[in-house]
Write an enzyme that holds these catalytic residues in place. Structure first.
Site, PDB file in Angstrom:
ATOM      1  N   SER A 123       0.869  -1.178   0.000  1.00  0.00           N
ATOM      2  CA  SER A 123       0.000   0.000   0.000  1.00  0.00           C
ATOM      3  C   SER A 123       0.908   1.230   0.000  1.00  0.00           C
ATOM      4  CB  SER A 123      -0.916  -0.006   1.221  1.00  0.00           C
ATOM      5  OG  SER A 123      -0.164   0.023   2.407  1.00  0.00           O
ATOM      6  N   HIS A 159      -3.220  -6.283   2.757  1.00  0.00           N
ATOM      7  CA  HIS A 159      -2.279  -7.269   3.296  1.00  0.00           C
ATOM      8  C   HIS A 159      -2.913  -8.641   3.518  1.00  0.00           C
ATOM      9  CE1 HIS A 159       0.415  -3.793   4.924  1.00  0.00           C
ATOM     10  NE2 HIS A 159       0.424  -3.892   3.614  1.00  0.00           N
ATOM     11  N   GLN A 212      -6.495  -1.971   7.269  1.00  0.00           N
ATOM     12  CA  GLN A 212      -5.311  -2.793   7.013  1.00  0.00           C
ATOM     13  C   GLN A 212      -4.641  -3.398   8.253  1.00  0.00           C
ATOM     14  OE1 GLN A 212      -2.425  -1.406   3.857  1.00  0.00           O
ATOM     15  NE2 GLN A 212      -1.117  -1.080   5.635  1.00  0.00           N
ATOM     16  N   GLU A 213      -4.486  -2.582   9.307  1.00  0.00           N
ATOM     17  CA  GLU A 213      -3.690  -3.066  10.447  1.00  0.00           C
ATOM     18  C   GLU A 213      -4.359  -2.776  11.786  1.00  0.00           C
ATOM     19  OE1 GLU A 213       0.339  -1.542  10.044  1.00  0.00           O
ATOM     20  OE2 GLU A 213       0.131  -1.660   7.871  1.00  0.00           O
ATOM     21  N   GLU A 251       1.914  -9.473   7.326  1.00  0.00           N
ATOM     22  CA  GLU A 251       2.727  -8.953   8.424  1.00  0.00           C
ATOM     23  C   GLU A 251       2.660  -9.825   9.674  1.00  0.00           C
ATOM     24  OE1 GLU A 251       1.949  -4.746   8.853  1.00  0.00           O
ATOM     25  OE2 GLU A 251       2.931  -4.347   6.932  1.00  0.00           O
ATOM     26  N   ASP A 294      -3.882   1.148  11.688  1.00  0.00           N
ATOM     27  CA  ASP A 294      -3.534   1.739  10.391  1.00  0.00           C
ATOM     28  C   ASP A 294      -4.564   1.258   9.379  1.00  0.00           C
ATOM     29  OD1 ASP A 294      -2.591   2.738   8.057  1.00  0.00           O
ATOM     30  OD2 ASP A 294      -0.748   1.544   8.003  1.00  0.00           O
ATOM     31  N   GLU A 305      -2.985   5.715  12.374  1.00  0.00           N
ATOM     32  CA  GLU A 305      -2.127   6.036  11.216  1.00  0.00           C
ATOM     33  C   GLU A 305      -2.987   6.081   9.953  1.00  0.00           C
ATOM     34  OE1 GLU A 305       1.154   3.247  10.741  1.00  0.00           O
ATOM     35  OE2 GLU A 305       1.076   3.516   8.567  1.00  0.00           O
ATOM     36  N   ASP A 355       1.450   8.507   7.040  1.00  0.00           N
ATOM     37  CA  ASP A 355       2.325   7.580   6.301  1.00  0.00           C
ATOM     38  C   ASP A 355       2.300   7.947   4.819  1.00  0.00           C
ATOM     39  OD1 ASP A 355       3.524   5.436   5.031  1.00  0.00           O
ATOM     40  OD2 ASP A 355       2.052   3.945   5.619  1.00  0.00           O
ATOM     41  N   LYS A 406       9.780   5.241   7.074  1.00  0.00           N
ATOM     42  CA  LYS A 406      10.151   4.038   6.320  1.00  0.00           C
ATOM     43  C   LYS A 406      11.331   4.394   5.429  1.00  0.00           C
ATOM     44  CE  LYS A 406       5.457   2.134   5.586  1.00  0.00           C
ATOM     45  NZ  LYS A 406       4.265   2.430   4.740  1.00  0.00           N
ATOM     46  N   SER A 408       8.900   2.121  11.001  1.00  0.00           N
ATOM     47  CA  SER A 408       8.093   1.058  10.401  1.00  0.00           C
ATOM     48  C   SER A 408       8.832   0.174   9.398  1.00  0.00           C
ATOM     49  CB  SER A 408       6.892   1.696   9.702  1.00  0.00           C
ATOM     50  OG  SER A 408       6.173   0.755   8.951  1.00  0.00           O
ATOM     51  N   HIS A 409       8.452  -1.086   9.422  1.00  0.00           N
ATOM     52  CA  HIS A 409       8.814  -2.068   8.390  1.00  0.00           C
ATOM     53  C   HIS A 409       7.960  -1.832   7.147  1.00  0.00           C
ATOM     54  CE1 HIS A 409       5.281  -4.915   9.613  1.00  0.00           C
ATOM     55  NE2 HIS A 409       4.943  -3.670   9.686  1.00  0.00           N
ATOM     56  N   ARG A 410       8.136  -2.659   6.110  1.00  0.00           N
ATOM     57  CA  ARG A 410       7.223  -2.705   4.971  1.00  0.00           C
ATOM     58  C   ARG A 410       6.489  -4.046   4.991  1.00  0.00           C
ATOM     59  NH1 ARG A 410       7.415   1.940   1.655  1.00  0.00           N
ATOM     60  NH2 ARG A 410       5.279   1.191   1.432  1.00  0.00           N
ATOM     61  N   SER A 411       5.407  -4.131   4.239  1.00  0.00           N
ATOM     62  CA  SER A 411       4.694  -5.417   4.222  1.00  0.00           C
ATOM     63  C   SER A 411       5.518  -6.497   3.513  1.00  0.00           C
ATOM     64  CB  SER A 411       3.318  -5.253   3.599  1.00  0.00           C
ATOM     65  OG  SER A 411       3.409  -4.622   2.342  1.00  0.00           O
ATOM     66  N   LYS A 419       6.690  -0.281  14.540  1.00  0.00           N
ATOM     67  CA  LYS A 419       5.826  -1.405  14.173  1.00  0.00           C
ATOM     68  C   LYS A 419       6.600  -2.287  13.218  1.00  0.00           C
ATOM     69  CE  LYS A 419       3.256   0.570  10.228  1.00  0.00           C
ATOM     70  NZ  LYS A 419       1.950   0.649   9.572  1.00  0.00           N
TER      71      LYS A 419
HETATM   72  O1  LIG Z   1       0.962   0.942   5.304  1.00  0.00           O
HETATM   73  C1  LIG Z   1       1.940   0.625   5.987  1.00  0.00           C
HETATM   74  O2  LIG Z   1       2.155   1.257   7.009  1.00  0.00           O
HETATM   75  C2  LIG Z   1       2.902  -0.433   5.536  1.00  0.00           C
HETATM   76  C3  LIG Z   1       3.603  -1.193   6.626  1.00  0.00           C
HETATM   77  O3  LIG Z   1       2.764  -1.762   7.570  1.00  0.00           O
HETATM   78  O4  LIG Z   1       2.403  -1.265   4.556  1.00  0.00           O
HETATM   79  P1  LIG Z   1       3.134  -1.277   3.124  1.00  0.00           P
HETATM   80  O5  LIG Z   1       4.544  -1.674   3.353  1.00  0.00           O
HETATM   81  O6  LIG Z   1       2.360  -2.271   2.310  1.00  0.00           O
HETATM   82  O7  LIG Z   1       3.033   0.111   2.573  1.00  0.00           O
HETATM   83 MG   LIG Z   2       0.614   2.745   6.760  1.00  0.00          MG
END
Ligand SMILES: O=C(O)[C@@H](CO)OP(=O)(O)O
Ligand SMILES: [Mg+2]
Length: 429
Positions: free
Chosen positions: A41, A154, A162-163, A204, A241, A285, A312, A337, A364-367, A388
Site C-alpha cells: 500500500s 495485506h 489494514q492493520e 505482516e 492503520d 495512522e 504515512d 520508512k 516502520s517495516h514494509r509489508s 511497528k
Molecule cells: O501501510 C503501511 O504502514 C505499511 C507497513 O505496515 O504497509 P506497506 O509496506 O504495504 O506500505
Molecule cells: Mg501505513
C-alpha cells in the site's frame, strides 16, 4: 575512509518477490551488507522502486536493473573514493541519481547501498549499528506495536482496514513488552479458533480471519488482551492503520471489502471519534487518504490533542512534504520508512525535522520484508519510542524484535523502555 568494493545481487523478500541485496567493503576490510524492503500500500510520492517489467521473470517484478545500476554506475562512481561520513556517502548517491524521486537508479538500488555503508562503518569503528547511526549515552527502547490482525491490501479475504495493532506499553522493559504482546497474540489465536475462524496469517504475521465487521476485529483483540491477563488501555492499548488512501475513490471513502458503503471525510472522522471514545485507541495512522489534505486537517483539528495521528502515505518520509504538513497543521506524527525516501541520511533528516516541530516518529517495516534488522537499530538510534514490525510468527518480523532484545541486553542500564508516555505529550495543535 576509502571504498574498496560495492556489489549487489537479486534475492527474495517475504512475499517471494525479488529484492536487492547490496554489499559495501571499505579499504580496511570492513564489510557491510543490507537488503531492501518493499511496500504494497505505497504512497504516491514515495521514492521510485525500479522493477524490470520483464514478464518472463517473476511476472515483471525482477530487480536486475536496480542490481546492475549498483554493480555498474554506483560501483564505478564510488570504488576508490574517500568518504568521511554517511552524509557525504549519501550525497554522492543522490547526486549520481539526480532525479527528485530517485527514478534513474531506483530507491531500491540506493537504499541497500546506503544501509550497507552504515554497517561497514559500524564494523570499521567497532561500534554497534545503533551507535553508528546516532551516538547517545542513553537510549530509549521502543514500544513494539504489533500488528495482530491483518486486513486491507495485506490479506485478500477480509477487512477494509489494514492493520490492527496492540501496544504493550505498561512494561518495565522491551523484553517484558514483547512477552505481553506475544501472550496476547496467542490468546487471540485461541479465541479465533474457538469461534471457528481461520487462524492463518497475512503479510505482516497477524491473523487474517474472515470477520464480518471492522469493529469485530477490535472487540476480539480487547477480549484477547483480557484473556492474556492484561488490562486494555492500562497495560496494552490499540493502534490502527486503516490505510485510508486505499479506500479513497477520488471523493469518498469506499468500504471496498465489506459493506460497499461510501463515506464523506466528515463521516469517517466521526467514525474515528466514536471508536476512540469506545475503545482504548492511542494511535491512528493514515486515518485519512493522502489525497484528502482537507480531511487530514479536519481530522487533526478534531483529534490531534487526544491521540497520535500518524501520516504515512501523506508524508512518505519526505522532509519537504512533512514541512508542508507542519505548516498546515496536518497530523502530529510521521511514519518513518527508509525506502520511502531512499537513503539513511535523508531518513535521519526527516526524523530530526519531525523532532524539532514536536511531531512524533513511528518507525516502520514494509509489508514485503527481509531478515534484515536495520530497522531495529534505527528505532533505538532515533529514540522515537515506538515501532511497528508485525507480530507473532513470521521470522522476517521477529528478526527485528529479536535484534531489539539483544540491543536491550547489550545496553543494560543505558536502556530505558519507552512505556505509555510515548503516546502522550502533544505539544502542538
Ligand atoms: O501501510 C503501511 O504502514 C505499511 C507497513 O505496515 O504497509 P506497506 O509496506 O504495504 O506500505
Ligand atoms: Mg501505513
Amino acid at each position: 575512509m576509502k571504498i574498496k568494493q560495492v556489489k549487489a545481487r537479486e534475492v527474495l523478500d517475504s512475499r517471494g518477490n525479488p529484492t536487492v541485496s547490496a554489499d559495501v567493503v571499505l579499504e580496511d576490510g570492513s564489510f557491510g551488507t543490507a537488503m531492501c524492503p518493499s511496500g504494497a500500500s505505497t504512497g504516491e510520492k514515495e521514492a521510485v522502486e525500479l522493477r524490470d517489467g520483464d514478464q518472463h521473470r517473476y511476472n515483471g517484478k525482477g530487480v536486475l536493473k536496480a542490481v546492475s545500476n549498483i554493480n555498474d554506475e554506483i560501483s564505478n562512481a564510488l570504488t576508490g573514493r574517500d568518504v568521511e561520513s554517511q552524509e557525504a556517502f549519501d550525497k554522492l548517491l543522490i547526486e549520481l541519481d539526480g532525479t527528485p524521486f530517485k527514478s534513474k537508479l531506483g530507491a531500491n538500488a540506493l537504499l541497500p547501498v546506503s544501509m550497507a555503508f552504515s554497517r561497514a562503518m559500524s564494523h570499521s569503528r567497532k561500534v554497534p549499528l545503533y551507535r553508528q547511526l546516532y551516538e547517545r549515552r542513553d537510549y530509549i527502547m521502543p514500544v513494539p506495536c504489533m500488528n495482530v490482525i491483518n486486513g486491507g491490501r495485506h490479506a485478500d479475504n477480509n477487512l477494509d482496514f489494514q492493520e490492527f495493532m496492540i501496544a504493550p506499553h505498561n512494561a518495565s522493559s522491551f523484553r517484558e513488552a514483547i512477552r505481553m504482546g506475544e501472550e496476547t497474540f496467542h490468546a487471540l489465536k485461541g479465541i479465533l479458533k474457538a469461534k471457528g475462524y481461520y487462524t492463518g496469517v497475512g503479510d505482516e504475521g497477524g491473523f487474517a480471519p474472515n470477520l464480518s465487521t471492522n469493529e469485530e476485529a477490535v472487540e476480539l483483540i480487547l477480549e484477547s488482551i483480557v484473556k492474556a491477563g492484561y488490562d486494555p488501555g492500562k497495560d496494552i492499548s490499540i493502534c490502527l492503520d486503516p490505510a485510508a488512501s486505499e479506500m479513497w475513490d477520488g471523493s469518498k471513502y469506499l468500504f471496498y471489502k465489506s459493506t460497499q458503503q461510501r463515506m464523506e471525510s466528515s463521516e469517517l472522522i466521526s467514525l474515528w471519534q466514536s471508536w476512540v471514545t469506545k475503545y482504548p485507541i492511542v494511535l491512528l495512522e493514515d486515518g485519512m487518504g493522502e489525497d484528502d489534505w482537507q480531511g487530514w486537517k479536519q481530522l487533526t483539528q478534531a483529534m490531534g490533542k487526544n491521540i497520535e495521528l500518524v501520516g504515512d502515505d501523506i508524508f512518505c518520509t519526505n522532509p519537504a512534504i512533512l514541512q508542508k504538513g507542519i505548516d498546515e497543521r496536518v497530523a502530529n506524527s510521521i511514519l518513518i520508512k527508509l525506502n520511502q525516501i531512499g537513503t539513511v541520511t535523508e531518513t535521519l533528516d526527516t526524523i530530526r525535522l519531525a523532532n524539532k516541530h514536536g511531531y512524533h516518529q513511528f518507525l516502520s517495516h514494509r509489508s514485503g520484508e527481509t531478515e534484515d534488522t536495520f530497522l531495529a537499530d534505527l528505532a533505538v538510534a532515533s529514540n522515537a519510542g515506538h515501532l511497528k514490525t508485525g507480530s507473532g510468527c513470521r521470522s522476517e518480523r521477529i528478526a527485528k524484535y529479536n535484534r531489539l532484545l539483544l540491543i536491550e541486553e547489550e545496553l543494560g542500564v543505558a536502556a530505558t523502555f519507552a512505556d505509555g508516555e510515548t503516546f502522550k505529550n502533544w505539544n502542538n495543535k
